[in-house]
Structure formats: C-alpha cells, structure tokens
Design an enzyme around this catalytic site. Structure first.
Site, PDB file in Angstrom:
ATOM      1  N   ARG A 125     -34.547 -84.362  -6.960  1.00  0.00           N
ATOM      2  CA  ARG A 125     -35.325 -84.838  -8.110  1.00  0.00           C
ATOM      3  C   ARG A 125     -34.905 -86.275  -8.471  1.00  0.00           C
ATOM      4  NH1 ARG A 125     -34.635 -87.293 -12.835  1.00  0.00           N
ATOM      5  NH2 ARG A 125     -32.777 -86.055 -13.198  1.00  0.00           N
ATOM      6  N   ASP A 126     -33.701 -86.448  -8.982  1.00  0.00           N
ATOM      7  CA  ASP A 126     -33.286 -87.783  -9.430  1.00  0.00           C
ATOM      8  C   ASP A 126     -33.236 -88.737  -8.240  1.00  0.00           C
ATOM      9  OD1 ASP A 126     -32.523 -89.687 -11.231  1.00  0.00           O
ATOM     10  OD2 ASP A 126     -30.631 -88.769 -11.800  1.00  0.00           O
TER      11      ASP A 126
ATOM     12  N   HIS B  55     -23.202 -86.746 -15.751  1.00  0.00           N
ATOM     13  CA  HIS B  55     -24.218 -87.163 -14.769  1.00  0.00           C
ATOM     14  C   HIS B  55     -24.026 -88.666 -14.556  1.00  0.00           C
ATOM     15  CE1 HIS B  55     -28.660 -87.025 -13.476  1.00  0.00           C
ATOM     16  NE2 HIS B  55     -28.485 -88.319 -13.675  1.00  0.00           N
TER      17      HIS B  55
ATOM     18  N   HIS C 257     -24.335 -92.268 -12.415  1.00  0.00           N
ATOM     19  CA  HIS C 257     -24.953 -93.091 -11.371  1.00  0.00           C
ATOM     20  C   HIS C 257     -23.890 -94.074 -10.902  1.00  0.00           C
ATOM     21  CE1 HIS C 257     -29.285 -91.929 -11.488  1.00  0.00           C
ATOM     22  NE2 HIS C 257     -28.853 -91.325 -12.564  1.00  0.00           N
TER      23      HIS C 257
ATOM     24  N   CYS D 142     -33.292 -94.710 -11.003  1.00  0.00           N
ATOM     25  CA  CYS D 142     -34.198 -94.301 -12.073  1.00  0.00           C
ATOM     26  C   CYS D 142     -35.289 -95.351 -12.167  1.00  0.00           C
ATOM     27  CB  CYS D 142     -33.456 -94.191 -13.403  1.00  0.00           C
ATOM     28  SG  CYS D 142     -34.585 -93.788 -14.759  1.00  0.00           S
TER      29      CYS D 142
ATOM     30  N   ASN E 288     -27.330 -91.606  -7.843  1.00  0.00           N
ATOM     31  CA  ASN E 288     -26.302 -90.786  -8.481  1.00  0.00           C
ATOM     32  C   ASN E 288     -25.033 -90.865  -7.650  1.00  0.00           C
ATOM     33  OD1 ASN E 288     -29.105 -89.290  -8.751  1.00  0.00           O
ATOM     34  ND2 ASN E 288     -27.908 -88.808 -10.558  1.00  0.00           N
TER      35      ASN E 288
HETATM   36  P1  HMG Z   1     -47.821 -90.699 -22.223  1.00  0.00           P
HETATM   37  O1  HMG Z   1     -48.613 -91.723 -21.451  1.00  0.00           O
HETATM   38  O2  HMG Z   1     -47.377 -91.016 -23.611  1.00  0.00           O
HETATM   39  O3  HMG Z   1     -48.541 -89.256 -22.213  1.00  0.00           O
HETATM   40  O4  HMG Z   1     -46.576 -90.325 -21.329  1.00  0.00           O
HETATM   41  P2  HMG Z   1     -49.891 -88.774 -22.739  1.00  0.00           P
HETATM   42  O5  HMG Z   1     -49.652 -87.438 -23.370  1.00  0.00           O
HETATM   43  O6  HMG Z   1     -50.610 -89.848 -23.519  1.00  0.00           O
HETATM   44  O7  HMG Z   1     -50.689 -88.539 -21.355  1.00  0.00           O
HETATM   45  C1  HMG Z   1     -51.024 -89.604 -20.486  1.00  0.00           C
HETATM   46  C2  HMG Z   1     -51.522 -89.030 -19.166  1.00  0.00           C
HETATM   47  O8  HMG Z   1     -50.452 -88.326 -18.498  1.00  0.00           O
HETATM   48  C3  HMG Z   1     -52.640 -88.027 -19.324  1.00  0.00           C
HETATM   49  O9  HMG Z   1     -53.429 -88.106 -18.148  1.00  0.00           O
HETATM   50  C4  HMG Z   1     -51.912 -86.696 -19.309  1.00  0.00           C
HETATM   51  O10 HMG Z   1     -52.708 -85.640 -18.889  1.00  0.00           O
HETATM   52  C5  HMG Z   1     -50.819 -86.961 -18.297  1.00  0.00           C
HETATM   53  P3  HMG Z   1     -54.824 -88.927 -18.153  1.00  0.00           P
HETATM   54  O11 HMG Z   1     -55.641 -88.290 -19.240  1.00  0.00           O
HETATM   55  O12 HMG Z   1     -54.451 -90.361 -18.449  1.00  0.00           O
HETATM   56  O13 HMG Z   1     -55.333 -88.705 -16.759  1.00  0.00           O
HETATM   57  N1  HMG Z   1     -49.641 -86.131 -18.510  1.00  0.00           N
HETATM   58  C6  HMG Z   1     -49.082 -85.353 -17.571  1.00  0.00           C
HETATM   59  N2  HMG Z   1     -49.398 -85.136 -16.282  1.00  0.00           N
HETATM   60  C7  HMG Z   1     -48.611 -84.280 -15.607  1.00  0.00           C
HETATM   61  N3  HMG Z   1     -47.525 -83.656 -16.139  1.00  0.00           N
HETATM   62  C8  HMG Z   1     -47.197 -83.868 -17.415  1.00  0.00           C
HETATM   63  C9  HMG Z   1     -47.988 -84.751 -18.179  1.00  0.00           C
HETATM   64  N4  HMG Z   1     -47.919 -85.164 -19.458  1.00  0.00           N
HETATM   65  C10 HMG Z   1     -48.940 -86.002 -19.654  1.00  0.00           C
HETATM   66  N5  HMG Z   1     -46.119 -83.259 -17.918  1.00  0.00           N
HETATM   67  C11 HMG Z   1     -44.943 -88.718 -20.575  1.00  0.00           C
HETATM   68  C12 HMG Z   1     -45.607 -89.390 -21.758  1.00  0.00           C
HETATM   69  C13 HMG Z   1     -43.691 -88.044 -21.078  1.00  0.00           C
HETATM   70  C14 HMG Z   1     -45.898 -87.731 -19.972  1.00  0.00           C
HETATM   71  C15 HMG Z   1     -44.614 -89.788 -19.522  1.00  0.00           C
HETATM   72  O14 HMG Z   1     -43.918 -90.821 -20.170  1.00  0.00           O
HETATM   73  C16 HMG Z   1     -43.785 -89.255 -18.399  1.00  0.00           C
HETATM   74  O15 HMG Z   1     -44.206 -88.409 -17.613  1.00  0.00           O
HETATM   75  N6  HMG Z   1     -42.550 -89.751 -18.277  1.00  0.00           N
HETATM   76  C17 HMG Z   1     -41.645 -89.254 -17.265  1.00  0.00           C
HETATM   77  C18 HMG Z   1     -40.661 -90.288 -16.951  1.00  0.00           C
HETATM   78  C19 HMG Z   1     -39.680 -89.736 -15.929  1.00  0.00           C
HETATM   79  O16 HMG Z   1     -39.902 -88.732 -15.283  1.00  0.00           O
HETATM   80  N7  HMG Z   1     -38.564 -90.456 -15.783  1.00  0.00           N
HETATM   81  C20 HMG Z   1     -37.556 -90.083 -14.871  1.00  0.00           C
HETATM   82  C21 HMG Z   1     -36.791 -88.892 -15.304  1.00  0.00           C
HETATM   83  S1  HMG Z   1     -35.537 -89.226 -16.519  1.00  0.00           S
HETATM   84  C22 HMG Z   1     -34.149 -89.605 -15.599  1.00  0.00           C
HETATM   85  O17 HMG Z   1     -34.240 -89.778 -14.428  1.00  0.00           O
HETATM   86  C23 HMG Z   1     -32.817 -89.647 -16.302  1.00  0.00           C
HETATM   87  C24 HMG Z   1     -31.909 -88.475 -15.931  1.00  0.00           C
HETATM   88  O18 HMG Z   1     -31.695 -88.438 -14.523  1.00  0.00           O
HETATM   89  C25 HMG Z   1     -30.576 -88.564 -16.642  1.00  0.00           C
HETATM   90  C26 HMG Z   1     -29.905 -89.928 -16.504  1.00  0.00           C
HETATM   91  O19 HMG Z   1     -29.693 -90.423 -15.387  1.00  0.00           O
HETATM   92  O20 HMG Z   1     -29.594 -90.468 -17.574  1.00  0.00           O
HETATM   93  C27 HMG Z   1     -32.581 -87.148 -16.335  1.00  0.00           C
HETATM   94 MG    MG Z   2     -30.239 -89.716 -13.491  1.00  0.00          MG
END
Ligand code: HMG
Ligand code: MG
Length: 306
Positions: free
Chosen positions: A15-16, A207, A209, A240, A249
C-alpha cells in the site's frame, strides 16, 4: 525501560510502497507480493487503499486485489479508508480491518485529504461507527509526527491530540507516521513520551520513512521506549504522493535484521523477505532500497558460488 522480546511488524509495502510507484503495477503482481509477504510469516500486510483514484491512481484496483487474494488464517490484511465511500468499498471487498488516517499538521491534512484536522476527525466518526457495527478492526494513522513538508516543525503535543482523537474513535492502535522521514532518535523518543502521557505504549505503533536514513535508528529509539509494533516496507518501497521528497518506508529487511541481532522475535523469515524484496525491486525496475536485503542476497550468491 525494557525493550520488547517480540515485535509485531505491519508490512505496508503493497500500500504505502506501491501507492508511490510511477510505473503501473498489475493486480497480479500486487496479489503475488501480498501473498508472498504473508507466507513469509509477516502477521499483517496492508493490501490496498479505498481512496479516490483521482488522488492516488496506483491504488485504484484495490477491490480486485482483495477479490483475488488467498487470505491466510491469522494474517491481517488492513485497507486504508478515508471516508464512508471508502468504507463501503472495503466492506464489499470483505476487508476485516481498516486503517484511517489523520495528520498532526493542518497543512498536510488539507493537501492529503482536502479538509482540516477537525473536519477529518468529524468525517471519521461515522466511518468508525460503521466499522464497529460491521465488526471491523480499526487502526489509526497520525501523519507528520516529526515534521511537515509544508509547515516544518510539528509539536509533539499536536501528535498526542490527534492520537487521542483516534483512540476515542475506537482505534485499537495508533501508528505514528514520520511521513517525510525527518525525525531523529531523540526527537522520536520525545514524541513517544508525549503521546504516552495519555495512552498506553501497547497502543502505539511507529511508522518511519527512511528519507534521511534515520529509519533503523528511529526503530531502535522506539524499542528503547518500549514500542513493540512497527510498520515497514519490503525493499524500502514507497513514499507519499502528498509529501514531496519523501522516500520509502524503512525497509522490512533492515528492521528485521536489527531485531534478529537484538534477539527480538518477529515470527517472520528474514531471508524469505529479502528474496521477496529482490523480486519486487526487479519487477518494478527499481533499486532494492534495503541495505540488509542486498547484503544478505550478495552473501548468499557468494556462498553458493563454486
Ligand atoms: P475530495 O475531493 O474532498 O472528495 O477528496 P469528495 O468527497 O469531494 O469526492 C471527490 C471525488 O472523489 C468524487 O468523484 C468521489 O466520488 C470520489 P467524482 O464525483 O469527482 O467522480 N471519492 C472516492 N472515490 C473512491 N473511493 C473513495 C472516494 N471518496 C471520494 N473513498 C478524499 C477527499 C479523502 C476522497 C481524497 O482526498 C483522497 O482520496 N485522499 C487520499 C489521499 C491518500 O490516499 N494519500 C495517501 C495515503 S496517506 C499516507 O500515505 C500516510 C501514511 O502512510 C502514514 C504516514 O506515512 O504518515 C498512512
Ligand atoms: Mg507512510
């Protein structure tokens, strides 16, 4: 404080790691990676993310990954979920554990999930409620625990506040993410001590990186703080997409080598994980970022030579 005798590793490479690869990775490769990591004895393998495909295209086919996966009894396969839409997709994919994520830094929250920290907690309320209603385990990430790509320093107390919120939502454990890898051992210890003022250490995972090469040192510092759960990524895959400059990571093989030499059990086989790291690096056409993995394999080939 005594170091733990046993550590639980949460493998986050599928995933990450893969979420940050520029090359498209097939569903078949993702499944093979997850199945091999689980077979190596890793107790938890984060297998996908039900996030917006516009935001993170690499995780788009997570439903197909879960559908094709042969799950081992006893292994956890958590999926990252940002909102109710993600939760519904996770339920449809028969996921039994979800991971939700918030940030200790306001700017990173806005960039990564398009809402403030307070909004992110409010948004997760119904997600946690539904997860509980369906009997799903809930894990919570706090990002940017040692620094933010947009704001710089992040106060440990901000991490503690967000950690408490996640536990309040029902998370069985919080994983404190040094998203951009800027943390160093003394600071990491301060973060843990600050968070542990209010929460038992058994509920804290770390966690790291490896952006600045501090991952293994930070794992050691955390062990000295009594932490016994670590997230890591085979071959050091990853980064990320919303943290410019963040590299992968800390490598699972590097963490496992440290733990093995400290006499700390993980239940997983280091050589098998090293071979998986070599295979996935070759498959993705990238350098194997695990030093321990590379060294172990080089030694193996040398010993096998006539
Ligand atoms: P938004 O644009 O505010 O969402 O994004 P929205 O509710 O306005 O929806 C926009 C569009 O996204 C719509 O589609 C929704 O249907 C769709 P459209 O009408 O434009 O075609 N949508 C989705 N589609 C699929 N699955 C969903 C979903 N939700 C909405 N769940 C949102 C808000 C949270 C969805 C967006 O910002 C997002 O998906 N962000 C994810 C970012 C991400 O995954 N980042 C990486 C993970 S975090 C990380 O890696 C850190 C970690 O490892 C820890 C660390 O290292 O610190 C965990
Ligand atoms: Mg991470």
């Amino acid at each position: 404080m005594d170091m733990p005798q046993e550590v639980r590793l949460v493998e986050v490479g599928p995933r990450d790691g893969l979420q940050n690869e520029s090359a498209a990775v097939s569903v078949a490769t993702r499944i093979e990676l997850i199945e091999r990591l689980a077979a190596a004895g890793l107790p938890a393998v984060e297998a996908g993310a039900f996030v917006s495909p516009k935001w993170v295209p690499q995780m788009a086919a997570s439903a197909a990954v879960y559908a094709g996966l042969t799950r081992r009894p006893g292994t956890a396969y958590p999926a990252l979920v940002p909102n109710l839409k993600g939760l519904e997709a996770a339920l449809a994919a028969k996921v039994t554990e979800i991971a939700v994520f918030v940030s200790a830094s306001e700017s990173f929250s806005l960039k990564n999930i398009a809402c403030t920290r307070a909004e992110s907690i409010a948004r997760l309320g119904p997600v946690a409620e539904q997860a509980r209603a369906h009997g799903l385990a809930l894990r919570g990430y706090v990002s940017c625990i040692a620094g933010c790509p947009y704001e710089g320093d992040v106060a440990p107390v901000e991490v503690a506040v967000m950690g408490r919120e996640l536990i309040g939502l029902g998370a069985y454990e919080i994983s404190l993410g040094d998203t951009i890898g800027v943390g160093t051992p003394r600071h990491i210890r301060t973060v843990i001590e600050t968070v542990a003022t209010d929460l038992p250490r058994e509920r804290i995972a770390m966690h790291f990186h490896d952006t600045y090469g501090q991952g293994v040192a930070n794992v050691f510092a955390s062990l000295q703080e009594g932490i016994a759960v670590f997230d890591s990524s085979v071959a050091g895959l990853g980064g990320c997409p919303y943290a410019p400059g963040a590299s992968g990571n800390v490598a699972t093989e590097d963490v496992m080598y440290l733990l093995k030499r400290l006499g700390i059990r993980t239940g997983a086989d280091l050589h098998t994980v090293a071979e998986i790291g070599d295979w996935i690096s070759a498959t993705l056409g990238r350098t194997n970022a695990s030093r321990a993995g590379r060294a172990l394999l080089a030694r193996k080939f040398k010993e096998a030579a006539p």
